[in-house]
Write an enzyme that holds these catalytic residues in place. Structure first.
Site, short mmCIF file in Angstrom:
data_model
loop_
_atom_site.label_atom_id
_atom_site.label_comp_id
_atom_site.label_asym_id
_atom_site.label_seq_id
_atom_site.Cartn_x
_atom_site.Cartn_y
_atom_site.Cartn_z
N ASP A 186 0.86 -1.20 0.00
CA ASP A 186 0.00 0.00 0.00
C ASP A 186 0.89 1.24 0.00
O ASP A 186 0.95 1.98 0.98
CB ASP A 186 -0.92 -0.01 1.23
CG ASP A 186 -1.89 1.16 1.24
OD1 ASP A 186 -2.17 1.71 0.15
OD2 ASP A 186 -2.36 1.54 2.32
N CYS B 41 -2.70 4.41 -5.10
CA CYS B 41 -3.55 5.60 -4.93
C CYS B 41 -3.18 6.69 -5.92
O CYS B 41 -3.62 7.84 -5.78
CB CYS B 41 -3.47 6.11 -3.49
SG CYS B 41 -1.82 6.64 -2.99
#
Length: 389
Positions: free
Chosen positions: A291, A331
């Site tokens: 992440d 992201c």
């Protein structure tokens, strides 16, 4: 009221429902205005299209507030806030939630996050700045927070002609706040942490890992304040290692683990280097979570970002046992889902393994996606099974 007149054919964007109109799409603005004012947006033939905030300093010169010819006043803004909160009441804990998500809630460039009884806001465009106090008043009237803090230290404000600033807007705000996510306790530093202090957009994705981590050896890369690692430990992982390059992040992650009586190992390391060293040592994991922060802020650098994503995903695949799970995220909104998927299949070919897609996820429901605006969908989260035999 001043009017922004668009070049012939450029009304299509507004008619499609997209909330942005670019500076190059405008012929001229007639009438008196100050940068940031609300103006009428009209086609070259005089057809009314929308009401929008106008800032000629920004490439996104017009940010649409309404497609109706209506007053943009305090009542209008309060109704927008109420609609945002009413939507989230259906499913969310409003003490652990993105309350307002900018264009998706038709309050362009405005963010509000809640952590327990504290609200953190960001006002990122010149045109929304005059409504900041009204939005904060509406949030306070509805939710009665202990305090409201602004994190307007984002460089994009300077491009809008706004000063960078942080500070107290209402009540009082402690240096650290404790709030709950999926039954876990977390400490958040809204004054000094990244963005508003914590990334709420992965809340539902963190809960989704539960079936895959029970009894597993888990490596959580780019752990930040330990959110995925804590969820893995809560859901029964036998061994969890969280890695982040930031010593400060690792210390907060350790505090969060202690707060929940969870046994997690923390390693301060560059993830790229660590994955290489783990591969060299012959280490194997059942689950690896990737992440990372955004690898690019611009469309022109998307190719370089994809090369970075490929390196970490390829190395993670090599470190997974046959049948292990890779939970991988991006992201970077300039890296489109199709490009991210293609990168993953390219990495799997290089590793000589196969990928079974279990889930393709995106941001949590408190970060809703405006279908007319692809830019509002930025988070990719894939749960994949890696098959080697």
């Amino acid at each position: 009221m001043a009017k922004a007149i668009l070049h012939k054919g450029k009304q299509k964007r507004a008619l499609s429902g997209h909330p942005w109109i670019f500076r190059s799409d405008i012929i001229k603005v007639s009438g008196k205005y100050t940068n940031g004012d609300i103006v009428d947006v009209v086609a070259d033939n005089g057809q009314f299209l929308a009401k929008a905030m106008y800032n000629p300093l920004s490439q996104i010169a017009l940010r649409i507030l309404s497609w109706k010819d209506e007053p943009i006043d305090e009542s209008f803004i309060r109704n927008r806030v109420k609609r945002a909160l009413d939507y989230r009441q259906c499913f969310a804990d409003l003490k652990s939630c993105r309350l307002i998500f900018a264009e998706s809630d038709e309050l362009p460039a405005f963010i509000a996050d809640s952590f327990a009884d504290i609200i953190v806001i960001q006002s990122l465009a010149l045109g929304i700045e005059p409504f900041k106090q009204t939005i904060v008043d509406a949030l306070c009237d509805a939710l009665h927070p202990r305090g409201v803090w602004e994190r307007n230290d984002v460089p994009v404000r300077e491009l809008e002609g706004l000063a960078l600033q942080t500070g107290l807007l209402r009540g009082d705000v402690p240096d650290k706040i404790e709030f709950f996510e999926n039954g876990l306790r977390f400490l958040v530093d809204v004054k000094q942490g990244q963005k508003t202090g914590y990334f709420l957009d992965q809340k539902e994705n963190r809960a989704a890992i539960a079936p895959f981590v029970a009894g597993a050896r888990v490596l959580d890369c780019f752990t930040h304040t330990g959110s995925f690692a804590l969820h893995a430990a809560k859901y029964g992982a036998s061994d969890v290692v969280g890695v982040d390059v930031s010593d400060h992040a690792c210390k907060i992650a350790a505090e969060n683990a202690a707060l929940n009586n969870l046994n997690i190992k923390w390693r301060e390391a560059n993830v790229f280097d660590l994955l290489r060293s783990e591969q060299d040592s012959g280490a194997m994991y059942d689950v690896i979570i990737l992440d990372p922060p955004a690898f690019t802020k611009t469309r022109s650098a998307a190719g370089n970002a994809l090369r970075g994503y490929k390196e970490i995903n390829l190395r993670a695949m090599k470190l997974l046992r046959d049948g292990g799970y890779l939970i991988t995220c991006s992201c970077s909104h300039h890296v489109l889902p199709e490009a991210f998927s293609s990168m993953l299949t390219s990495a799997s070919r290089d590793v000589h393994c196969r990928i079974r897609q279990i889930e393709a996820r995106t941001q949590s429901r408190d970060h809703p996606i405006l279908m007319e605006s692809p830019e509002t969908q930025y988070l990719k989260c894939f749960i994949l099974q890696i098959l080697k035999s």
